[in-house]
Write an enzyme that holds these catalytic residues in place. Structure first.
Site, PDB file in Angstrom:
ATOM      1  N   ASP A 129      -7.571  -7.318   2.310  1.00  0.00           N
ATOM      2  CA  ASP A 129      -6.513  -7.466   3.302  1.00  0.00           C
ATOM      3  C   ASP A 129      -7.032  -6.937   4.629  1.00  0.00           C
ATOM      4  O   ASP A 129      -7.913  -6.065   4.659  1.00  0.00           O
ATOM      5  CB  ASP A 129      -5.254  -6.677   2.909  1.00  0.00           C
ATOM      6  CG  ASP A 129      -5.392  -5.199   3.266  1.00  0.00           C
ATOM      7  OD1 ASP A 129      -4.862  -4.790   4.322  1.00  0.00           O
ATOM      8  OD2 ASP A 129      -6.063  -4.465   2.519  1.00  0.00           O
ATOM      9  N   ASP A 131       0.854  -1.191   0.000  1.00  0.00           N
ATOM     10  CA  ASP A 131       0.000   0.000   0.000  1.00  0.00           C
ATOM     11  C   ASP A 131       0.887   1.237   0.000  1.00  0.00           C
ATOM     12  O   ASP A 131       2.092   1.159   0.188  1.00  0.00           O
ATOM     13  CB  ASP A 131      -1.000  -0.023   1.145  1.00  0.00           C
ATOM     14  CG  ASP A 131      -0.358   0.002   2.525  1.00  0.00           C
ATOM     15  OD1 ASP A 131       0.834   0.313   2.616  1.00  0.00           O
ATOM     16  OD2 ASP A 131      -1.061  -0.302   3.506  1.00  0.00           O
TER      17      ASP A 131
END
Length: 404
Positions: free
Chosen positions: A295, A121
């Site tokens: 996630d 990310d």
């Protein structure tokens, strides 16, 4: 530790013979990044995200390895549970050990002993939630490290540069994630800034055939802003699309309403990733609305705090009612942590603050999450997803397993 690591490379972890049933059959590695839709059932999608380092079977749950490790788990264990991909975090890895150092050591895959796909990310959420004295501007976000107070400037270009140094297969654009509730004008301002940053990230990322950069749909809990963000990102023709800002304190009903608005706008031939979500129920409901990837730190964080996820619902191993219970968490589970240890022993480990308790419960929880995803994949292929979802929820509603 060295002996243990060497053993894990040559000897399969306990129970691997039982647990690798869900592993994909090896095929010649593709040279491009892509997505193939294999089956649908209603809005639920069964597909494959493919790239040179491997294939991600969707719907997929990505264990979170924030600082290049899934907490309390060996990489081989994570793989044997059926995980095709793990997540790393740009913010944490840039602070420690540093992206340039990871690059010099051969990249994140080698550094973490994980030769399979890795998604990173952008660090935007961690800057919002962890960094001290952050200052947002059109250029980027200036912040002080939560570790030592050192000052950094994170721009869209620098976020992509860090992710490229790490060598991740799927990279996220830098975005501004707004905590809810917030004023509509603030949410719109952040959404528009995120769109401009997406363009800059796309330019910085360039042409990387075996890798992908995903855009992030923002817009808080305002449907029109979500629609505007999704359409603008779709027009950028990115390789995948994430839905962000929906794990920041809003009720589940709000999240599902936003998915109902957003998913139909996103391209059918590209993967859709709901960031930071969530509970088993969140995952099933999101899959039924067309989400492919997830996630969340929940399974490992819960395990470290004595909470187990099972097909009978949640089991709190801090509760004294378990201290004399000889039953395992689930005698039919493929996971040794669920099958081979009594609740009384797990209660003892948790109450004694023994590391093995966190290890076993993290193992159990990740095994349950991967089993949940495999069950959904199978149900979509069989055309019975809604029936399967009802059956799983009925198991949760019935509560704990019957006495042995």
């Amino acid at each position: 530790m060295t002996d243990q690591m060497q053993m894990s490379e040559t000897t399969p972890p306990l129970g691997a013979d039982r647990m690798n049933k869900g592993q994909p059959v090896p095929n010649p590695a593709p040279t491009e990044f892509g997505f193939k839709l294999l089956a649908t059932d209603g809005k639920a999608r069964r597909g494959e995200v493919f790239m040179p380092r491997g294939t991600i079977r969707t719907p997929a749950f990505m264990p979170v390895g924030t600082a290049a490790t899934v907490k309390f788990m060996y990489p081989g264990q994570v793989r044997d549970l059926g995980a095709d991909v793990i997540l790393g975090n740009t913010y944490h890895l840039m602070l420690r050990p540093g992206a340039e150092r990871v690059d010099a050591l051969g990249g994140l895959h080698k550094f973490a002993n994980w030769p399979y796909p890795i998604l990173t990310d952008s660090g935007g959420f961690q800057v919002m939630s962890l960094a001290q004295l952050r200052k947002m501007s059109e250029e980027g976000v200036e912040f002080k490290s939560h570790i030592d107070g050192a000052k950094f400037m994170m721009t869209p270009e620098r976020s992509i540069e860090i992710q490229c140094l790490l060598g991740s297969d799927i990279q996220m654009q830098l975005d501004e994630c707004t905590r809810l509730p917030a004023k509509e004008i603030e949410i719109e301002k952040a959404m528009q800034l995120s769109l401009r940053w997406a363009e800059r990230c796309k330019t910085q990322f360039g042409d990387r055939p075996g890798q992908a950069m995903f855009g992030i749909v923002q817009g808080g809990d305002i449907p029109r802003l979500r629609e505007e963000s999704a359409r603008a990102l779709k027009a950028m023709d990115l390789k995948g699309y994430s839905i962000g800002g929906l794990a920041v304190g809003e009720p589940q009903a709000v999240m599902l309403d936003i998915l109902d608005v957003t998913c139909p706008i996103l391209p059918e031939n590209k993967p859709r990733y709901l960031m930071g979500v969530g509970t088993p129920d969140d995952l099933m409901e999101a899959v039924s609305r067309g989400v492919d990837m997830f996630d969340c730190v929940m399974p490992t964080r819960a395990g470290r705090h004595g909470l187990a996820f099972t097909r009978f619902g949640k089991v709190n191993l801090k509760n004294a009612r378990h201290k004399d219970d000889p039953r395992p968490l689930d005698p039919e589970s493929d996971c040794p942590a669920a099958r081979d240890y009594s609740r009384a022993y797990l209660y003892h480990l948790v109450k004694s603050n023994e590391a093995l308790g966190a290890m076993l419960l993290s193992w159990n929880n990740l095994a349950y999450y991967q089993s949940l995803m495999q069950g959904m994949r199978d149900a979509i292929e069989a055309g019975r997803f809604e029936d399967h979802k009802a059956e799983v929820k009925e198991g949760w509603a019935r509560g704990d397993m019957p006495a042995l």
